[in-house]
Write a protein that holds these residues in place. Structure first.
Motif, PDB file in Angstrom:
ATOM      1  N   THR A 235      -1.932  -5.888   7.960  1.00 46.34           N
ATOM      2  CA  THR A 235      -0.887  -5.613   6.986  1.00 46.34           C
ATOM      3  C   THR A 235      -0.783  -4.106   6.812  1.00 46.34           C
ATOM      4  O   THR A 235      -1.621  -3.339   7.302  1.00 46.34           O
ATOM      5  N   THR A 236       0.249  -3.682   6.123  1.00 48.74           N
ATOM      6  CA  THR A 236       0.456  -2.268   5.853  1.00 48.74           C
ATOM      7  C   THR A 236       0.584  -2.032   4.356  1.00 48.74           C
ATOM      8  O   THR A 236       1.358  -2.715   3.678  1.00 48.74           O
ATOM      9  N   PHE A 237      -0.188  -1.088   3.837  1.00 44.06           N
ATOM     10  CA  PHE A 237      -0.049  -0.630   2.462  1.00 44.06           C
ATOM     11  C   PHE A 237       0.766   0.657   2.473  1.00 44.06           C
ATOM     12  O   PHE A 237       0.618   1.495   3.379  1.00 44.06           O
ATOM     13  N   LEU A 238       1.617   0.802   1.484  1.00 48.54           N
ATOM     14  CA  LEU A 238       2.452   1.993   1.357  1.00 48.54           C
ATOM     15  C   LEU A 238       2.025   2.798   0.142  1.00 48.54           C
ATOM     16  O   LEU A 238       1.918   2.258  -0.958  1.00 48.54           O
ATOM     17  N   ILE A 239       1.769   4.074   0.356  1.00 46.52           N
ATOM     18  CA  ILE A 239       1.572   4.985  -0.770  1.00 46.52           C
ATOM     19  C   ILE A 239       2.878   5.749  -0.938  1.00 46.52           C
ATOM     20  O   ILE A 239       3.172   6.705  -0.211  1.00 46.52           O
ATOM     21  N   LEU A 240       3.712   5.270  -1.852  1.00 48.24           N
ATOM     22  CA  LEU A 240       5.020   5.878  -2.124  1.00 48.24           C
ATOM     23  C   LEU A 240       4.827   6.962  -3.177  1.00 48.24           C
ATOM     24  O   LEU A 240       4.378   6.677  -4.296  1.00 48.24           O
ATOM     25  N   ILE A 241       5.147   8.189  -2.837  1.00 45.81           N
ATOM     26  CA  ILE A 241       4.813   9.343  -3.664  1.00 45.81           C
ATOM     27  C   ILE A 241       6.074   9.958  -4.248  1.00 45.81           C
ATOM     28  O   ILE A 241       7.010  10.296  -3.518  1.00 45.81           O
ATOM     29  N   ASP A 242       6.108  10.075  -5.556  1.00 46.95           N
ATOM     30  CA  ASP A 242       7.205  10.742  -6.253  1.00 46.95           C
ATOM     31  C   ASP A 242       6.590  11.761  -7.196  1.00 46.95           C
ATOM     32  O   ASP A 242       5.985  11.396  -8.209  1.00 46.95           O
ATOM     33  N   GLN A 243       6.687  13.018  -6.858  1.00 44.48           N
ATOM     34  CA  GLN A 243       6.023  14.105  -7.577  1.00 44.48           C
ATOM     35  C   GLN A 243       4.509  13.821  -7.603  1.00 44.48           C
ATOM     36  O   GLN A 243       3.884  13.768  -6.563  1.00 44.48           O
ATOM     37  N   ASP A 244       3.922  13.605  -8.767  1.00 39.63           N
ATOM     38  CA  ASP A 244       2.466  13.385  -8.821  1.00 39.63           C
ATOM     39  C   ASP A 244       2.117  11.919  -9.038  1.00 39.63           C
ATOM     40  O   ASP A 244       0.987  11.594  -9.382  1.00 39.63           O
ATOM     41  N   LYS A 245       3.074  11.008  -8.835  1.00 41.01           N
ATOM     42  CA  LYS A 245       2.835   9.601  -9.119  1.00 41.01           C
ATOM     43  C   LYS A 245       3.027   8.745  -7.864  1.00 41.01           C
ATOM     44  O   LYS A 245       3.761   9.106  -6.941  1.00 41.01           O
ATOM     45  N   ILE A 246       2.327   7.594  -7.863  1.00 34.63           N
ATOM     46  CA  ILE A 246       2.473   6.616  -6.789  1.00 34.63           C
ATOM     47  C   ILE A 246       2.908   5.291  -7.407  1.00 34.63           C
ATOM     48  O   ILE A 246       2.748   5.067  -8.613  1.00 34.63           O
ATOM     49  N   LEU A 247       3.436   4.411  -6.561  1.00 38.00           N
ATOM     50  CA  LEU A 247       3.908   3.112  -7.025  1.00 38.00           C
ATOM     51  C   LEU A 247       2.827   2.052  -6.831  1.00 38.00           C
ATOM     52  O   LEU A 247       2.246   1.930  -5.750  1.00 38.00           O
ATOM     53  N   TRP A 261      -3.376  -4.822  -9.791  1.00 38.35           N
ATOM     54  CA  TRP A 261      -2.392  -3.834  -9.368  1.00 38.35           C
ATOM     55  C   TRP A 261      -2.720  -3.402  -7.940  1.00 38.35           C
ATOM     56  O   TRP A 261      -3.868  -3.089  -7.623  1.00 38.35           O
ATOM     57  N   CYS A 262      -1.706  -3.375  -7.097  1.00 38.97           N
ATOM     58  CA  CYS A 262      -1.933  -3.123  -5.671  1.00 38.97           C
ATOM     59  C   CYS A 262      -0.843  -2.203  -5.134  1.00 38.97           C
ATOM     60  O   CYS A 262       0.254  -2.109  -5.704  1.00 38.97           O
ATOM     61  N   LEU A 263      -1.169  -1.503  -4.062  1.00 43.94           N
ATOM     62  CA  LEU A 263      -0.139  -0.754  -3.360  1.00 43.94           C
ATOM     63  C   LEU A 263       0.875  -1.728  -2.766  1.00 43.94           C
ATOM     64  O   LEU A 263       0.520  -2.848  -2.407  1.00 43.94           O
ATOM     65  N   PRO A 264       2.143  -1.335  -2.662  1.00 50.87           N
ATOM     66  CA  PRO A 264       3.122  -2.211  -2.008  1.00 50.87           C
ATOM     67  C   PRO A 264       2.631  -2.592  -0.617  1.00 50.87           C
ATOM     68  O   PRO A 264       2.157  -1.744   0.144  1.00 50.87           O
ATOM     69  N   GLU A 265       2.747  -3.867  -0.295  1.00 49.73           N
ATOM     70  CA  GLU A 265       2.224  -4.398   0.969  1.00 49.73           C
ATOM     71  C   GLU A 265       3.354  -4.986   1.790  1.00 49.73           C
ATOM     72  O   GLU A 265       4.161  -5.768   1.272  1.00 49.73           O
ATOM     73  N   ARG A 266       3.394  -4.632   3.062  1.00 50.03           N
ATOM     74  CA  ARG A 266       4.413  -5.168   3.943  1.00 50.03           C
ATOM     75  C   ARG A 266       3.764  -5.584   5.264  1.00 50.03           C
ATOM     76  O   ARG A 266       2.783  -4.963   5.713  1.00 50.03           O
ATOM     77  N   GLN A 267       4.283  -6.603   5.893  1.00 55.10           N
ATOM     78  CA  GLN A 267       3.760  -7.046   7.175  1.00 55.10           C
ATOM     79  C   GLN A 267       4.034  -5.994   8.253  1.00 55.10           C
ATOM     80  O   GLN A 267       4.942  -5.182   8.133  1.00 55.10           O
ATOM     81  N   MET A 268       3.237  -6.063   9.321  1.00 51.34           N
ATOM     82  CA  MET A 268       3.292  -5.018  10.335  1.00 51.34           C
ATOM     83  C   MET A 268       4.647  -4.921  11.053  1.00 51.34           C
ATOM     84  O   MET A 268       4.993  -3.893  11.577  1.00 51.34           O
ATOM     85  N   ASP A 269       5.407  -6.004  11.051  1.00 44.69           N
ATOM     86  CA  ASP A 269       6.657  -5.966  11.799  1.00 44.69           C
ATOM     87  C   ASP A 269       7.815  -5.404  10.969  1.00 44.69           C
ATOM     88  O   ASP A 269       8.953  -5.408  11.406  1.00 44.69           O
ATOM     89  N   ASN A 270       7.518  -4.942   9.750  1.00 46.28           N
ATOM     90  CA  ASN A 270       8.557  -4.338   8.914  1.00 46.28           C
ATOM     91  C   ASN A 270       8.466  -2.820   8.980  1.00 46.28           C
ATOM     92  O   ASN A 270       7.372  -2.255   9.042  1.00 46.28           O
ATOM     93  N   PHE A 300     -11.003 -14.953   6.212  1.00 46.19           N
ATOM     94  CA  PHE A 300     -10.340 -14.183   7.263  1.00 46.19           C
ATOM     95  C   PHE A 300     -10.693 -12.694   7.137  1.00 46.19           C
ATOM     96  O   PHE A 300     -11.209 -12.233   6.114  1.00 46.19           O
ATOM     97  N   LYS A 301     -10.404 -11.977   8.231  1.00 46.30           N
ATOM     98  CA  LYS A 301     -10.588 -10.533   8.254  1.00 46.30           C
ATOM     99  C   LYS A 301      -9.225  -9.860   8.170  1.00 46.30           C
ATOM    100  O   LYS A 301      -8.258 -10.321   8.787  1.00 46.30           O
ATOM    101  N   LEU A 302      -9.167  -8.779   7.415  1.00 45.58           N
ATOM    102  CA  LEU A 302      -7.890  -8.090   7.222  1.00 45.58           C
ATOM    103  C   LEU A 302      -8.033  -6.635   7.642  1.00 45.58           C
ATOM    104  O   LEU A 302      -8.929  -5.931   7.178  1.00 45.58           O
ATOM    105  N   ARG A 303      -7.156  -6.200   8.544  1.00 47.97           N
ATOM    106  CA  ARG A 303      -7.070  -4.779   8.894  1.00 47.97           C
ATOM    107  C   ARG A 303      -5.870  -4.183   8.174  1.00 47.97           C
ATOM    108  O   ARG A 303      -4.739  -4.671   8.297  1.00 47.97           O
ATOM    109  N   ILE A 304      -6.129  -3.124   7.406  1.00 51.24           N
ATOM    110  CA  ILE A 304      -5.104  -2.523   6.562  1.00 51.24           C
ATOM    111  C   ILE A 304      -4.707  -1.156   7.129  1.00 51.24           C
ATOM    112  O   ILE A 304      -5.555  -0.280   7.310  1.00 51.24           O
ATOM    113  N   TYR A 305      -3.425  -1.013   7.420  1.00 45.85           N
ATOM    114  CA  TYR A 305      -2.863   0.279   7.800  1.00 45.85           C
ATOM    115  C   TYR A 305      -2.188   0.869   6.570  1.00 45.85           C
ATOM    116  O   TYR A 305      -1.547   0.149   5.792  1.00 45.85           O
ATOM    117  N   THR A 306      -2.341   2.167   6.387  1.00 43.61           N
ATOM    118  CA  THR A 306      -1.792   2.816   5.191  1.00 43.61           C
ATOM    119  C   THR A 306      -0.881   3.964   5.585  1.00 43.61           C
ATOM    120  O   THR A 306      -1.269   4.837   6.376  1.00 43.61           O
TER     121      THR A 306
END
Length: 355
Positions: A235-247, A261-270, A300-306
């Protein structure tokens, strides 16, 4: 009293553990918190969590009145978050239906969310001296070796036999007086002597009657669980940065990391950038990727891309399931362990967050 029970009681008095924070109390609430935290978690890991939790929520009323976010924030990093959610749910039930009092019998305790037969028995034995058997993983290992029982302990047939053995070995004379010591002895023996690997058989008080020791089968018992390779996911985690804040987004409950609370998560094909434009209504530019992080769950095992993305245009909107927050403040919330690791690795990028 049976030789088995008497031997363990004497052994625990001299050689068992006596200095743990949850010992020496008859308070069912404090015992309950400890027993839940100790499920699938090492003692040394639990101790600081237990102390902080009781300081924040010293009784049923305080826990019931707390928000689930506050409870999970203190649970963050301990894992198996359904335990924290069930603690809060059970406290609310006791406050509403039991006048804020803890049930006094194992059968009633077992009706609370997140409490199984063995945990209910442990609480009842420690708090009320009730004569009832426990059968956690450590006890299963002790009894399996002691009786030389073949078969994976998690199978129904083997587990039923182990329950029969556990019930038959309970103290009979002055049971209420001895139940807490006997129960603690079983736990201590499994945790410190009859361990999974390299058991200390020479120190075991049960060695003279242990079938596994006599037949040189200690290493092969308990029968291991039939192994199946764990499936792998990405899966992919997104660190969306706006000034000094993240979503951060709140995860739905139930489910993995439910209510955290979690970073936005999207599947690898997105495409993460397309996601930002189409689903959040904002533009973003990808400017960094972190090394993959591997995390293992029970099944299961999870590999996280960020990916780190700089927000170019963000509409000012607010929902209950989204929050823009600084990394320092995010680390104080109830967040999954992998997210905490990612954010800690990202702290050194604070200079980038302002651009």
């Amino acid at each position: 009293m049976s030789t088995f029970a008497n031997t363990l009681i004497l052994w625990q008095t001299q050689h068992g553990r006596h200095g743990l924070p949850w010992q020496g109390t008859r308070d069912p609430y404090a015992i309950w918190i400890a027993e839940i935290m100790l499920q699938q978690t090492q003692v040394m890991t639990v101790i600081p969590y237990y102390q902080r939790f009781l300081e924040a929520f010293p009784d049923i009323e305080c826990l019931a009145k707390a928000s689930i976010d506050a409870v999970l924030a203190l649970w963050s990093g301990l894992g198996y978050y359904s335990r924290g959610r069930n603690l809060h749910k059970a406290a609310c039930q006791m406050a509403e239906y039991h006048q804020g009092r803890f049930p006094q019998h194992a059968a009633e305790i077992q009706q609370l969310p997140g409490i199984g037969r063995s945990t209910a028995a442990a609480i009842a034995a420690f708090a009320y001296g009730e004569r009832c058997a426990i059968l956690d993983g450590n006890v299963k290992r002790v009894l399996t070796r002691y009786f030389g029982i073949i078969g994976y302990p998690g199978e129904k047939k083997t587990e039923a036999l182990l329950w029969q053995k556990a019930e038959a070995l309970l103290p009979e004379e002055n049971a209420a007086q001895h139940m807490a010591t006997y129960t603690q002895a079983l736990m201590d023996l499994g945790a410190t002597v009859c361990t999974r690997h390299q058991p200390r058989c020479s120190r075991c008080p049960l060695q003279p009657d242990c079938v596994a020791f006599r037949e040189h089968r200690v290493a092969s018992l308990p029968t291991p669980k039939p192994r199946k390779p764990l499936p792998s996911k990405e899966t992919t985690f997104l660190i969306l940065i706006d000034q000094d804040k993240i979503l951060l987004e709140k995860r739905p409950s139930p489910g993995i990391w439910g209510g955290l609370w979690c970073l936005p998560e999207r599947q690898m094909d997105n495409s993460s950038q397309i996601y930002c434009m189409q689903f959040l209504g904002m533009d973003a530019a990808l400017f960094a990727e972190l090394p993959p992080l591997d995390h293992t769950f029970t099944h299961f095992k999870l590999r996280i891309y960020t990916q780190l993305l700089q927000i170019i245009n963000r509409p000012r909107r607010k929902t209950d399931h989204e929050i823009w927050i600084t990394i320092d403040d995010a680390l104080q919330l109830a967040i999954p362990a992998p997210v905490r690791k990612i954010l800690l690795k990202t702290v050194f990028r604070q200079q980038l967050l302002a651009h």
